[in-house]
Scaffold this motif. Structure first.
Motif, PDB file in Angstrom:
ATOM      1  N   ASN A 173     -12.381  -0.273 -15.784  1.00 11.85           N
ATOM      2  CA  ASN A 173     -11.575  -0.342 -14.577  1.00 11.85           C
ATOM      3  C   ASN A 173     -10.577  -1.610 -14.358  1.00 11.85           C
ATOM      4  N   MET A 174      -9.467  -1.312 -14.174  1.00 14.03           N
ATOM      5  CA  MET A 174      -8.567  -2.362 -14.316  1.00 14.03           C
ATOM      6  C   MET A 174      -7.840  -2.512 -13.034  1.00 14.03           C
ATOM      7  N   GLN A 175      -7.248  -3.462 -12.911  1.00 15.06           N
ATOM      8  CA  GLN A 175      -6.548  -3.605 -11.299  1.00 15.06           C
ATOM      9  C   GLN A 175      -5.468  -4.501 -11.589  1.00 15.06           C
ATOM     10  N   LEU A 176      -4.108  -3.965 -11.055  1.00 15.52           N
ATOM     11  CA  LEU A 176      -2.905  -4.724 -11.021  1.00 15.52           C
ATOM     12  C   LEU A 176      -2.747  -5.130  -9.619  1.00 15.52           C
ATOM     13  N   ARG A 177      -2.663  -6.574  -9.747  1.00 12.08           N
ATOM     14  CA  ARG A 177      -2.245  -7.100  -8.294  1.00 12.08           C
ATOM     15  C   ARG A 177      -0.863  -7.817  -8.350  1.00 12.08           C
ATOM     16  N   ALA A 178      -0.092  -7.155  -7.200  1.00 11.57           N
ATOM     17  CA  ALA A 178       1.389  -7.490  -7.302  1.00 11.57           C
ATOM     18  C   ALA A 178       1.717  -7.896  -5.912  1.00 11.57           C
ATOM     19  N   TRP A 179       2.466  -9.061  -5.663  1.00 12.33           N
ATOM     20  CA  TRP A 179       2.812  -9.465  -4.311  1.00 12.33           C
ATOM     21  C   TRP A 179       4.489  -8.894  -3.859  1.00 12.33           C
ATOM     22  N   ILE A 180       4.365  -8.317  -2.603  1.00  8.18           N
ATOM     23  CA  ILE A 180       5.672  -7.955  -2.130  1.00  8.18           C
ATOM     24  C   ILE A 180       6.090  -8.547  -1.039  1.00  8.18           C
ATOM     25  N   ARG A 181       7.418  -8.494  -0.507  1.00  7.22           N
ATOM     26  CA  ARG A 181       7.965  -9.203   0.434  1.00  7.22           C
ATOM     27  C   ARG A 181       7.562  -8.565   1.707  1.00  7.22           C
ATOM     28  N   ASN A 182       7.659  -7.412   1.960  1.00  6.23           N
ATOM     29  CA  ASN A 182       7.393  -6.806   3.244  1.00  6.23           C
ATOM     30  C   ASN A 182       6.307  -5.864   3.093  1.00  6.23           C
ATOM     31  N   VAL A 183       5.431  -5.992   4.094  1.00  6.46           N
ATOM     32  CA  VAL A 183       4.599  -5.231   3.913  1.00  6.46           C
ATOM     33  C   VAL A 183       4.692  -3.706   4.103  1.00  6.46           C
ATOM     34  N   LYS A 184       5.729  -3.521   5.090  1.00  5.74           N
ATOM     35  CA  LYS A 184       6.181  -2.074   5.396  1.00  5.74           C
ATOM     36  C   LYS A 184       6.662  -1.423   4.264  1.00  5.74           C
ATOM     37  N   GLU A 185       7.028  -1.911   3.054  1.00  4.96           N
ATOM     38  CA  GLU A 185       7.466  -1.255   1.921  1.00  4.96           C
ATOM     39  C   GLU A 185       6.283  -1.020   0.878  1.00  4.96           C
ATOM     40  N   TYR A 186       5.139  -1.285   1.329  1.00  6.80           N
ATOM     41  CA  TYR A 186       3.939  -0.868   0.272  1.00  6.80           C
ATOM     42  C   TYR A 186       3.993   0.531  -0.160  1.00  6.80           C
ATOM     43  N   PRO A 187       3.968   1.422   0.629  1.00  4.24           N
ATOM     44  CA  PRO A 187       3.694   2.840   0.105  1.00  4.24           C
ATOM     45  C   PRO A 187       4.667   3.338  -0.819  1.00  4.24           C
ATOM     46  N   GLY A 188       5.980   2.947  -0.684  1.00  2.37           N
ATOM     47  CA  GLY A 188       7.055   3.288  -1.563  1.00  2.37           C
ATOM     48  C   GLY A 188       7.030   2.451  -2.854  1.00  2.37           C
ATOM     49  N   ILE A 189       6.811   1.023  -2.842  1.00  2.00           N
ATOM     50  CA  ILE A 189       6.563   0.336  -4.004  1.00  2.00           C
ATOM     51  C   ILE A 189       5.243   0.758  -4.928  1.00  2.00           C
ATOM     52  N   ARG A 190       4.298   1.068  -4.129  1.00  2.00           N
ATOM     53  CA  ARG A 190       2.841   1.572  -4.685  1.00  2.00           C
ATOM     54  C   ARG A 190       3.151   2.836  -5.557  1.00  2.00           C
ATOM     55  N   ASN A 191       3.984   3.761  -4.908  1.00  2.00           N
ATOM     56  CA  ASN A 191       4.606   4.924  -5.741  1.00  2.00           C
ATOM     57  C   ASN A 191       5.175   4.736  -7.029  1.00  2.00           C
ATOM     58  N   GLU A 192       6.200   3.593  -6.998  1.00  2.68           N
ATOM     59  CA  GLU A 192       7.056   3.189  -8.227  1.00  2.68           C
ATOM     60  C   GLU A 192       6.089   2.613  -9.196  1.00  2.68           C
ATOM     61  N   LEU A 193       5.187   1.836  -8.682  1.00  2.00           N
ATOM     62  CA  LEU A 193       4.299   1.316  -9.847  1.00  2.00           C
ATOM     63  C   LEU A 193       3.245   2.378 -10.369  1.00  2.00           C
ATOM     64  N   ASN A 194       2.881   3.203  -9.690  1.00  2.00           N
ATOM     65  CA  ASN A 194       2.010   4.095 -10.308  1.00  2.00           C
ATOM     66  C   ASN A 194       2.656   5.039 -11.018  1.00  2.00           C
ATOM     67  N   GLN A 195       3.974   5.342 -10.893  1.00  2.00           N
ATOM     68  CA  GLN A 195       4.795   6.074 -11.899  1.00  2.00           C
ATOM     69  C   GLN A 195       5.122   5.506 -13.380  1.00  2.00           C
TER      70      GLN A 195
END
Length: 293
Positions: A236-258
């Motif tokens: 079980n691995m975990q990628l931890r990435a910081w983003i500038r705006n919390v409101k953008e996390y659903p879209g960025i999470r989708n991009e990272l998963n793909q």
């Protein structure tokens, strides 16, 4: 009927005494004047709030949450002053208002507890500022952005663009998650499992590339890849990435998963299916065994 009779009739109606408060007569005319004054001060308060937001606060570059709080406090202050002036203008002084406040206290005791609690909570929110307009919050399992803070309730727009009216007491008496309070940056954690036969260095490289190649991921703090635990059928691995705006996390999470799926396919890393080993043991003799004997 002459005009003098009409005016005399109107004057009699306006001077008609409805009731008295501490020997101060309250007439039809005084009530009309009171309503006009209240309407005037409410309109003036709204115009003052808009003028502060559009002309004053934008020029001095105050953040949205602070400007909203100051403009709201100004609006409520003008309305409060207007109410006091209106009462005095119609002949009801502050000492006479104690009778009215006494009656209101009885009403509060019998059925307005929730309204009072929300009113006080609204003042606490405006002055203490645990939340501000534009914050991403989670309250009562509702996630959304604060769009408006009123004296009794707060308007929250969910991520599905649904507006929900939340009583102010919910933000004071319950646990509230405020993702945006003080700092809009957010650490996005993505969990993924890889098969036990994978090459660990390749897995670490593939996940690190996913974060480094995404322009929306911050470079400082740097992205991290953690080996969380040995699972039942996977690492079980975990990628931890910081983003500038919390409101953008659903879209960025989708991009990272793909990107993870594509990178794992590129490097031949397998994401295993959940596996279960089932061992059946029976001490009961089956009929088929008797037939074989």
């Amino acid at each position: 009927m002459t005009w003098e009779e009409v005016f005399s009739y109107i004057r009699d109606i306006l001077n008609f005494r409805i009731f008295s408060v501490s020997e101060s007569p309250v007439t039809v005319g005084s009530i009309l004047i009171f309503l006009l004054l209240i309407t005037f001060f409410i309109g003036a308060a709204i115009l003052a709030r808009r003028a502060l937001n559009r002309r004053v606060f934008k020029r001095i570059k105050i953040d949205a949450g602070t400007s909203y709080t100051l403009s709201r406090i100004t609006q409520y202050a003008i309305i409060t002053i207007g109410i006091l002036v209106s009462f005095n203008f119609v002949g009801i002084n502050l000492s006479s208002l104690t009778v009215i406040f006494g009656l209101l206290s009885v009403g509060i005791g019998f059925g307005l507890q929730n309204v009072t609690a929300n009113f006080i909570s609204g003042l606490i929110i405006l002055f203490e500022r645990p939340i501000s307009v534009g914050d991403r919050v989670v309250v009562s399992d509702i996630e959304g952005d604060v769009t408006e803070i009123n004296i009794r309730s707060t308007m929250v727009r969910t991520v599905n663009n649904i507006f929900i009216i939340v009583p102010n007491s919910e933000f004071v008496s319950k646990d509230v998650i405020n993702y945006s309070h003080g700092d809009p940056t957010y650490r996005l954690d993505i969990d993924v499992g890889v098969s036990y036969g994978s090459d660990l260095d390749t897995v670490l490289k593939a996940l690190r590339e996913v974060a480094e190649e995404n322009s929306k991921v911050m470079r400082k703090p740097e992205p991290e890849v953690h080996f969380i635990e040995f699972g039942e059928s996977s690492w079980n691995m975990q990628l931890r990435a910081w983003i500038r705006n919390v409101k953008e996390y659903p879209g960025i999470r989708n991009e990272l998963n793909q990107a993870i799926v594509r990178n794992f396919k590129k490097y031949g890393v397998e994401i295993p299916f959940p596996q279960r080993d089932l061992h059946v043991r029976s001490s009961v003799k089956l009929p088929i065994d008797d037939g074989q004997e």
